[in-house]
Motif scaffolding. Structure first.
Motif, short mmCIF file in Angstrom:
data_model
loop_
_atom_site.label_atom_id
_atom_site.label_comp_id
_atom_site.label_asym_id
_atom_site.label_seq_id
_atom_site.Cartn_x
_atom_site.Cartn_y
_atom_site.Cartn_z
N LYS A 77 -11.36 6.92 1.38
CA LYS A 77 -10.44 6.28 0.44
C LYS A 77 -9.54 7.35 -0.19
O LYS A 77 -9.99 8.15 -1.00
N VAL A 78 -8.27 7.35 0.15
CA VAL A 78 -7.31 8.33 -0.35
C VAL A 78 -6.45 7.68 -1.43
O VAL A 78 -6.05 6.53 -1.29
N ILE A 127 2.10 11.00 5.92
CA ILE A 127 2.13 9.72 5.22
C ILE A 127 3.45 9.03 5.57
O ILE A 127 4.32 9.62 6.19
N THR A 128 3.56 7.78 5.16
CA THR A 128 4.75 7.00 5.47
C THR A 128 5.68 6.99 4.26
O THR A 128 5.25 6.68 3.14
N TRP A 129 6.94 7.37 4.49
CA TRP A 129 7.97 7.31 3.44
C TRP A 129 8.91 6.15 3.75
O TRP A 129 9.32 5.97 4.88
N MET A 130 9.23 5.38 2.74
CA MET A 130 10.11 4.22 2.90
C MET A 130 11.22 4.29 1.86
O MET A 130 11.00 4.71 0.72
N GLY A 131 12.40 3.89 2.29
CA GLY A 131 13.55 3.84 1.40
C GLY A 131 14.25 2.51 1.50
O GLY A 131 14.73 2.14 2.57
N ALA A 167 6.16 6.01 -1.23
CA ALA A 167 5.23 6.80 -0.42
C ALA A 167 4.02 5.91 -0.16
O ALA A 167 3.40 5.40 -1.11
N VAL A 168 3.67 5.70 1.13
CA VAL A 168 2.63 4.74 1.51
C VAL A 168 1.51 5.48 2.20
O VAL A 168 1.73 6.26 3.14
N VAL A 169 0.28 5.26 1.72
CA VAL A 169 -0.93 5.82 2.33
C VAL A 169 -1.92 4.69 2.45
O VAL A 169 -2.49 4.24 1.46
N GLY A 170 -2.13 4.22 3.67
CA GLY A 170 -3.06 3.11 3.87
C GLY A 170 -2.57 1.87 3.16
O GLY A 170 -1.45 1.41 3.35
N ASN A 171 -3.44 1.32 2.29
CA ASN A 171 -3.10 0.11 1.57
C ASN A 171 -2.56 0.39 0.18
O ASN A 171 -2.34 -0.53 -0.60
N ILE A 172 -2.42 1.66 -0.17
CA ILE A 172 -1.89 1.99 -1.49
C ILE A 172 -0.52 2.64 -1.32
O ILE A 172 -0.21 3.19 -0.27
N SER A 173 0.25 2.56 -2.39
CA SER A 173 1.60 3.14 -2.35
C SER A 173 2.05 3.41 -3.77
O SER A 173 1.46 2.91 -4.74
N CYS A 174 3.08 4.22 -3.89
CA CYS A 174 3.74 4.45 -5.17
C CYS A 174 5.23 4.50 -4.89
O CYS A 174 5.67 4.88 -3.82
N ASN A 175 6.02 4.08 -5.87
CA ASN A 175 7.46 4.03 -5.67
C ASN A 175 8.17 4.48 -6.93
O ASN A 175 7.59 4.49 -8.02
#
Length: 1094
Positions: free
Chosen positions: A249-250, A280-284, A323-331
């Motif tokens: 769990k990250v 990690i996955t970055w989304m814009g 920034a998306v890591v697994g099922n968690i993210s922050c924006n």
């Protein structure tokens, strides 16, 4: 998808359409102009509305963010009906986020929605779906039962219903589980995960029979104690679920922060993870970002810090980034500031300042502590030295230690999982005769593999280019054709396979260019449109005219085949003019091509009624409007006919140029005339348009004057000005009528007599009442429409005694009286100030409606100063100032002394008057009495210093001198000097003495005179020469030079900066030479002169 047809060019005046796809997937843009103006853009979706799945009866919302200049208009449509019901469908706009929102109240059925953004340069459209679920209620619709039956097969979760679903789940990443279940209609994710763990264990047990630890396809996270410098990755399957939950769990230790960046500046997002991850996955703004020229994705050596660098920020980059890591993210938001075009900046904007390196280091030490605790637990349970030397503590991962604990201390030999696909193949659509590139990424750089197409191996030839670079394998067909379509795969040790889709072709550019050329036909003729194309069947062909689909009928015939389509329009009419569009569509996409049909016909009649612009005794001038439809050709001429009212015949005037106006000079005063007008084009002559009767000798009314402006306003008067009317009605303006109306009354009363002035005064008003005023222009034809003053303007204070003195001189003891007249409405407040300070109570102030008076009964010298009056009301304020100087007759100067510095001259020196310090305008006058004369002569006046040199003093005579003090009030008693008398002395040798007379430093008037003098004596008589900066001045007419009795004088009438420099005088004779010099400086506006003797 179909190939983009690109730019469509048409003839000038014909509407152009260019269809292209947006960078945002699923958005189609139509551009109206081939060449866009600078700074303008077509609409586009920065964030398109997302598909929504929601239970029946709840609220659904679609949100979209659009861009474009000018700002686009956004509208919504739905497939199953309209959006006219305002109670169910509501559209909003959120100014803070720039989102256009469509809210669907109480959703009832699944539907498709389209969002349109349009401006004058183009439009953009995208589609989204609304899926309605029944929730916990049961459905009675047979179609819904069929859907439930399909889903139930998968939801059994026993592995027997849909092997394809389990195969995808076993190969997928954990982050994709929810998406895959949604695609296959599976709702019970919890039970599916349990079954999935069982299937993984079964598969791993089957593979352990070959003594190989299987590769965990979900294990993308690698952990190690020593992350800097050396890192070794292990993928171990079969970990117990309880132990995996401890480390897999990250979360975010530090989340990304909001950034405010200036335009053309770089922006950097940073985050810190609890456990190291390789990526990690970055989304814009809803899109996944990839490393490239615009975005730079980096991470630290210990893989805890991940960074996103946005280069060269523009206003379009503004939005939310995640920034998306697994099922968690922050924006966080990226806010870009700045409107003007700015140069590229090298600075980097960051979020809130935090020492992330320090935080990451602490987190790394924390992970190391966990590893040491776990290692201690292994050694305590199975004995020290259980870990072999081949796998040191620094090379162990968390999963490795967990596996040792879960397998009862049996350490297996870890084997590399072999070559794996990090990024597999994806479907590719290519164009005939253009390069197509197929790419996949492997987990190792040193591996062997092969490409296959439809089961046959592909080798390096002229048709295929194969190369391998840093784990990336590429296959590029250089000139694909239809025979290249099929399935291609890349085989490694694991023999994974992905299929490539169909390869499509395009429309021939020459055929497209011929199709897009506008087709022009005459009315009653046929028009044919034909287009060749290539594509995979089945192809749906549709023809449109002005957006309406065409079907076969008596005048329309559509021919369709596998390679071309033809449209025949028979007996075309003028109404058939418009845009012709063909739309080709198959299962993979669609494309469109546009053309124009122009049907030529004779024009319609000119439009009336005719407007008379001038009517006099000798001419009638009138104008009309051009035909509503010119038939596709411009109007060349108009055919004119005239009839005098009362007669039956029409007189042909002839053809006039194609300007819709005519001036008839062959008329008689008082007669009435009618005119017939026909429009002429290249296609023929229109029907006739007949005018109404027009009478010669009458004029049209003038237009209204320009809106009046208030020049000034007072208690009982308003002064107005206005501009003449732009339309004089064909004659000169005779005058204007000025009218007023009191508020609350409907009666207008005339204020002035008719005159041609363009300004006037409205008098007889009552203070503080509201009046409306209007102006009417008059010519020979009559009165114009009135032009009103929008509202009444209150009067600002204004002083009326413009001739009042600004400087007063009063003898001490006399009274001071200053009277000021003014106009103001409403009555203002009045304040008197002395040197910007309110006056004392000793001074009397008297105020009335239009004046104010200041009175000092008995003035003193301390009353001198600047007095100001401030007149202020609710409209504004005005200020008027005057200087008062209280003084008296000056006292005489002190004792007078005489000195002889140069033979033939006398220097008069006196003590200053006691009043000199109190009166800066005090000056002195010097008078002389010669013993040979009986009258006193003034030799100097307006002296601001305390000495003066008198020239032309003759030896053997007696002289007396008097010095007076003078000011603005008068002159003092004289101060007399002692008697002066000098005997004549002879000098044989030449003597040159230079004396410069200094002036008292003071503020001199502009253009003050400057004197330079010296006394010279010599035998034989010397020759005198003046110099400035070593240049002779004797012949310069700007300087007045004299030599009287040995006193040499030079006068500068209006001294200025150009006269600055070194001045010298040289005296020469046969016996020798003498010289003296000085320096003249001019400083500031006060023109202060400094003379230095060298």
């Amino acid at each position: 998808s179909w190939y983009n047809l690109g730019k469509l060019t048409t003839k000038p005046g014909i509407k152009t359409a260019i269809r292209r796809r947006s960078k945002t997937s699923g958005v189609m843009i139509t551009q109206y102009l081939a060449n866009m103006p600078e700074g303008k853009s077509t609409p586009d979706f920065q964030c398109k509305p997302m598909a929504v799945t929601i239970e029946k009866g709840k609220l659904a919302a679609f949100k979209a963010v659009v861009t474009g200049d000018p700002k686009p208009d956004v509208s919504w449509r739905r497939a199953k009906g309209t959006l006219s019901d305002k109670e169910r469908f509501q559209t909003k706009y959120d100014e803070s986020t720039g989102e256009h929102i469509l809210e669907v109240m109480s959703v009832a059925e699944t539907d498709t929605y389209k969002c349109f953004a349009a401006n004058e340069y183009g439009k953009a459209v995208c589609t989204t779906t609304l899926t309605v679920t029944e929730g916990k209620t049961s459905s009675t619709n047979p179609a819904d039962f069929r859907k439930l039956l399909k889903k139930s097969k998968v939801e059994r979760a026993d592995g027997e219903s849909d092997e394809r679903f389990w195969d995808v789940m076993l190969k997928a990443d954990r982050n994709d589980y929810e998406r895959i279940c949604s695609e296959f209609g599976v709702k019970d994710l919890h039970s599916i995960l349990k079954k999935l763990d069982e299937k993984k264990k079964e598969r791993s047990q089957n593979k352990r029979k070959d003594d190989i630890i299987p590769y965990d396809e979900n294990g993308t996270e690698k952990h190690s104690l020593k992350s800097v410098g050396r890192t070794k990755n292990f993928s171990i399957n079969g970990l117990m679920q309880k132990d995996m939950e401890l480390f897999s769990k990250v979360d975010f230790v530090i989340k990304i922060q909001e950034i405010k960046a200036e335009e053309r500046e770089d922006a950097l997002f940073e985050c810190v993870l609890t456990h190291p991850l390789p990526n990690i996955t970055w989304m814009g703004k809803g899109n996944i970002l990839e490393d490239g020229e615009k975005y730079s994705l980096t991470m630290s050596d210990h893989k805890l810090i991940h960074r996103l660098l946005i280069k060269d920020c523009q206003m379009l980059d503004k939005g939310i980034y995640s920034a998306v890591v697994g099922n968690i993210s922050c924006n966080a938001w990226l806010v870009v500031e700045g409107g003007e075009r700015k140069p590229r900046k090298t600075t980097v904007a960051r979020g809130a300042r935090t020492d992330i390196e320090k935080v990451a280091k602490e987190q790394q030490l924390k992970i190391q502590g966990e590893m040491e605790k776990l290692l201690a637990a292994v050694n305590a349970k199975y004995g020290a030295g259980h870990i072999t030397d081949k796998l040191s503590l620094e090379e162990l991962a968390l999963e490795e230690l967990t596996l040792i604990l879960s397998t009862g201390g049996k350490q297996s030999k870890v084997t590399e999982p072999g070559v794996q696909f990090i990024c597999g193949l994806t479907d590719v659509s290519a164009i005939i005769n253009e390069i197509a590139e197929l790419t996949c990424k492997l987990s190792a750089e040193d591996c062997e593999g092969a490409w296959f197409r439809d089961g046959k191996q592909v080798s390096q030839t002229n048709m295929y280019t194969l190369y391998f670079c840093s784990g990336t394998v590429l296959c590029s067909p250089t000139h694909p054709s239809y025979c290249d379509s099929g399935s291609m795969n890349f085989h490694t040790i694991r023999q994974l396979k992905l299929t490539i889709g169909e390869i499509f072709s395009r429309v021939d550019l020459e055929d497209l260019s011929a199709f897009t050329e506008p087709k022009t036909v005459k009315v009653g003729h046929n028009a044919i449109f034909k287009l060749h194309f290539l594509g995979h069947k089945p192809i749906k062909i549709q023809w449109f005219r002005e957006g309406e689909e065409l079907q076969d009928d008596n005048n329309t015939r559509i021919e369709k085949s596998a390679s071309h389509s033809r449209l025949l329009l028979s007996r075309c009419q003028r109404k058939d003019t418009g845009e012709i569009k063909i739309k080709l569509k198959n299962e993979h996409g669609f494309t469109e091509a546009l053309s124009q049909l122009i049907v030529l016909d004779k024009p319609t009649p000119p439009l009336g009624p005719a407007e008379v612009t001038e009517s006099s005794a000798t001419c009638i001038e009138f104008r009309w409007r051009p035909p509503k439809d010119d038939g596709g050709s411009p109007v060349i001429n108009y055919i004119m006919e005239r009839q005098q009212v009362g007669r039956n015949t029409w007189k042909k005037i002839g053809e006039i140029p194609g300007v819709p106006s005519y001036r008839d000079t062959g008329v008689e005063r008082g007669r009435k005339y009618c005119y017939r007008i026909r429009a002429v084009t290249a296609e023929g002559t229109s029907e006739v348009m007949e005018t109404d009767e027009m009478q010669a000798g009458t004029l049209a009314f003038p237009g209204p004057p320009a809106p009046p402006k208030v020049v000034s306003a007072f208690d009982d008067c308003i002064n107005l000005s206005w501009a003449p009317p732009s339309n004089t009605g064909g004659s000169r303006i005779l005058g204007y009528i000025l009218e007023k109306r009191k508020k609350g009354s409907n009666l207008w009363s005339v204020v002035n007599a008719n005159d041609e002035l363009i300004k006037g005064a409205v008098k007889g008003l009552k203070s503080m009442d509201m009046y409306w005023v209007r102006v009417i222009a008059i010519n020979d034809g009559g009165e114009s429409e009135p032009e009103e003053l929008p509202n009444y303007v209150l009067a600002m204070p204004r002083f009326t005694n413009n001739k009042m003195k600004s400087f007063f001189v009063v003898r001490a003891g006399n009274s001071v009286r200053i009277t000021v007249n003014f106009e103001a409405s409403p009555r203002p407040a009045i304040i008197w100030l002395k040197d910007n300070v309110p006056v004392t109570k000793r001074i009397t102030i008297s105020n009335s409606d239009g004046s104010s008076q200041l009175l000092i009964p008995s003035s003193e010298r301390s009353d001198s100063g600047i007095y100001s009056i401030l007149v202020k009301n609710l409209v504004g304020q005005e200020t008027l100032s005057a200087e008062v100087r209280v003084t008296d007759d000056p006292k005489p100067p002190g004792p007078v002394e005489l000195e002889e510095n140069v033979p033939g001259t006398v220097t008069v020196i006196w003590e200053p008057s006691p009043d000199e310090k109190r009166d800066d305008r005090l000056h002195y006058t010097v008078s002389k009495l010669d013993s040979t004369k009986r009258s006193w002569v003034t030799v100097a006046d307006r002296l601001f210093n305390n000495k003066f040199t008198v020239c032309n003093i003759m030896h053997g005579r007696e002289y007396h001198f008097r010095v007076y003090a003078k000011n603005d009030m008068g002159i003092s008693a004289p101060s007399e000097s002692p008697t002066w008398g000098v005997e004549k002395k002879k000098e044989k040798k030449m003597i040159i003495l230079c004396l410069l007379f200094h002036r008292k430093l003071h503020t001199a008037p502009k253009g003050y005179e400057c004197y330079m003098s010296c006394a010279v004596k010599g035998n034989p008589k010397p020759r005198i020469t003046w110099y400035r900066n070593h240049i002779s001045l004797n012949t310069n007419t700007n300087y007045y030079i004299s030599n009287t009795c040995g006193v040499c004088t030079m006068l500068i009438l209006r001294v200025g900066p150009k006269d600055m420099g070194e001045y010298s005088v040289i005296a020469e004779n046969s016996l020798g030479r003498a010289e003296c010099s000085t320096i003249l400086n001019v400083r500031g506006e006060k023109k202060i002169y400094w003379l230095y003797l060298q």
